[in-house]
Design a protein around this motif. Sequence first.
Motif, mmCIF file in Angstrom:
data_model
loop_
_atom_site.group_PDB
_atom_site.id
_atom_site.type_symbol
_atom_site.label_atom_id
_atom_site.label_comp_id
_atom_site.label_asym_id
_atom_site.label_seq_id
_atom_site.Cartn_x
_atom_site.Cartn_y
_atom_site.Cartn_z
ATOM 1 N N SER A 1 50.159 64.944 25.124
ATOM 2 C CA SER A 1 50.942 65.550 24.045
ATOM 3 C C SER A 1 52.353 64.968 23.964
ATOM 4 N N ARG A 2 52.771 64.282 25.039
ATOM 5 C CA ARG A 2 54.102 63.667 25.054
ATOM 6 C C ARG A 2 54.016 62.142 25.002
ATOM 7 N N LYS A 3 52.870 61.636 24.607
ATOM 8 C CA LYS A 3 52.677 60.188 24.592
ATOM 9 C C LYS A 3 53.563 59.495 23.562
ATOM 10 N N GLU A 4 53.885 60.177 22.491
ATOM 11 C CA GLU A 4 54.770 59.576 21.494
ATOM 12 C C GLU A 4 56.120 59.235 22.119
ATOM 13 N N THR A 5 56.623 60.141 22.958
ATOM 14 C CA THR A 5 57.877 59.880 23.660
ATOM 15 C C THR A 5 57.722 58.704 24.606
ATOM 16 N N MET A 6 56.594 58.654 25.318
ATOM 17 C CA MET A 6 56.342 57.542 26.236
ATOM 18 C C MET A 6 56.213 56.225 25.485
ATOM 19 N N ASP A 7 55.509 56.248 24.369
ATOM 20 C CA ASP A 7 55.341 55.033 23.573
ATOM 21 C C ASP A 7 56.691 54.499 23.101
ATOM 22 N N ALA A 8 57.563 55.407 22.684
ATOM 23 C CA ALA A 8 58.874 54.995 22.201
ATOM 24 C C ALA A 8 59.688 54.333 23.307
ATOM 25 N N ALA A 9 59.439 54.760 24.558
ATOM 26 C CA ALA A 9 60.141 54.173 25.705
ATOM 27 C C ALA A 9 59.356 53.023 26.332
ATOM 28 N N ARG A 10 58.243 52.642 25.695
ATOM 29 C CA ARG A 10 57.367 51.571 26.189
ATOM 30 C C ARG A 10 56.848 51.873 27.594
ATOM 31 N N VAL A 11 56.405 53.097 27.767
ATOM 32 C CA VAL A 11 55.853 53.558 29.037
ATOM 33 C C VAL A 11 54.360 53.818 28.866
ATOM 34 N N ALA A 12 53.553 53.258 29.740
ATOM 35 C CA ALA A 12 52.101 53.448 29.676
ATOM 36 C C ALA A 12 51.711 54.792 30.286
ATOM 37 N N LEU A 13 50.666 55.403 29.756
ATOM 38 C CA LEU A 13 50.115 56.639 30.302
ATOM 39 C C LEU A 13 48.752 56.325 30.907
ATOM 40 N N ILE A 14 48.586 56.663 32.181
ATOM 41 C CA ILE A 14 47.387 56.282 32.940
ATOM 42 C C ILE A 14 46.852 57.503 33.685
ATOM 43 N N ALA B 1 45.539 73.177 43.856
ATOM 44 C CA ALA B 1 44.960 72.915 42.543
ATOM 45 C C ALA B 1 45.817 73.538 41.453
ATOM 46 N N GLY B 2 46.112 72.763 40.415
ATOM 47 C CA GLY B 2 46.899 73.281 39.304
ATOM 48 C C GLY B 2 48.388 73.321 39.537
ATOM 49 N N ASP B 3 48.867 72.643 40.573
ATOM 50 C CA ASP B 3 50.303 72.646 40.888
ATOM 51 C C ASP B 3 51.021 71.621 39.997
ATOM 52 N N ASP B 4 51.171 71.958 38.735
ATOM 53 C CA ASP B 4 51.752 71.026 37.768
ATOM 54 C C ASP B 4 53.260 70.920 37.939
ATOM 55 N N PRO B 5 53.798 69.705 37.861
ATOM 56 C CA PRO B 5 55.244 69.553 37.846
ATOM 57 C C PRO B 5 55.787 69.921 36.471
ATOM 58 N N ASP B 6 57.078 70.098 36.370
ATOM 59 C CA ASP B 6 57.718 70.323 35.078
ATOM 60 C C ASP B 6 57.600 69.035 34.266
ATOM 61 N N ILE B 7 56.985 69.106 33.097
ATOM 62 C CA ILE B 7 56.791 67.913 32.271
ATOM 63 C C ILE B 7 58.127 67.272 31.912
ATOM 64 N N GLU B 8 59.191 68.065 31.819
ATOM 65 C CA GLU B 8 60.498 67.501 31.493
ATOM 66 C C GLU B 8 61.024 66.639 32.633
ATOM 67 N N ASP B 9 60.688 66.996 33.873
ATOM 68 C CA ASP B 9 61.071 66.153 35.006
ATOM 69 C C ASP B 9 60.376 64.801 34.930
ATOM 70 N N VAL B 10 59.098 64.826 34.554
ATOM 71 C CA VAL B 10 58.346 63.576 34.409
ATOM 72 C C VAL B 10 58.951 62.716 33.308
ATOM 73 N N LEU B 11 59.289 63.326 32.199
ATOM 74 C CA LEU B 11 59.856 62.570 31.074
ATOM 75 C C LEU B 11 61.237 62.017 31.420
ATOM 76 N N ARG B 12 62.022 62.777 32.176
ATOM 77 C CA ARG B 12 63.331 62.261 32.588
ATOM 78 C C ARG B 12 63.154 61.038 33.474
ATOM 79 N N ALA B 13 62.130 61.079 34.319
ATOM 80 C CA ALA B 13 61.897 59.946 35.233
ATOM 81 C C ALA B 13 61.369 58.726 34.507
ATOM 82 N N CYS B 14 60.604 58.929 33.447
ATOM 83 C CA CYS B 14 59.951 57.787 32.798
ATOM 84 C C CYS B 14 60.652 57.274 31.563
ATOM 85 N N CYS B 15 61.325 58.142 30.880
ATOM 86 C CA CYS B 15 61.696 57.812 29.496
ATOM 87 C C CYS B 15 63.179 57.915 29.167
#
Length: 256
Positions: free
Chosen positions: A125-138, A241-255
Amino acid sequence: MATTTTTTTLPAIIPVTSAVGSCEIRGIFYSDLHKKPPSNGGNLRLSHRSGRRSEPVTASSASPERAAVSMSEDVAFVLDTVEVFDLTGKSIPLSDLWRDRKAVVAFARHFGCVLCRKRADLLASRKETMDAARVALILIGPGNVEQAKAFASQTNFKGEVYADTNHSAYKALNFVSGISTTFTPSAGLKIIQSYMEGYRQDWKLSFEEDTVSRGGWQQGGILVAGPGKENISYLHKDKEAGDDPDIEDVLRACCL
């Protein structure tokens, strides 16, 4: 004289506490954390074990979110020897996935996991942000190529999907595994929530040999890496199981 305790918070999960100071790292794994109390006023020092002069990375309260993770050459070497397989069956060294680009790499529990399917959707759902930063999603899962194909087809995942046929990446990154990390009250609630939101476990994939041989107890995580094989900027290791990180932390690190 009373000791003063300072706290620095980074995007991570391993706490390091001493009489001198207290540092909490969220989502970062590193095997060379110094065992002695830090002598730099609460900063955390990470270094190489290559026999050369150490190259420290400090975690200060001035820039906690942007603190880098320095990986030792031996860990980088291990990751470089791990092979994963794309959907055509072609083998690829794991670290080649971020050698020439930046990438967000999600490690699924297994390809049938309902919680992993929800996490995959969240990241996509946040791939558009990743694409704009030229970050691959794997996404990487423990299992065979046919299981990876089934996952990609069922979920329409927008990123790249790879199979780790012998769980080598999970061992190299020391992801946790076990019944006690799978059947927890928190995980149970998250499974119920996922089903209420329309996600479903693929029980056929869940009970295939590649999954059953590990009991389905494997946990995963998320890393952000590249460009450059040793450039690991963020690593979250699921505690259960299900221990999701904050998606905003991931985006700060990648984008950012």
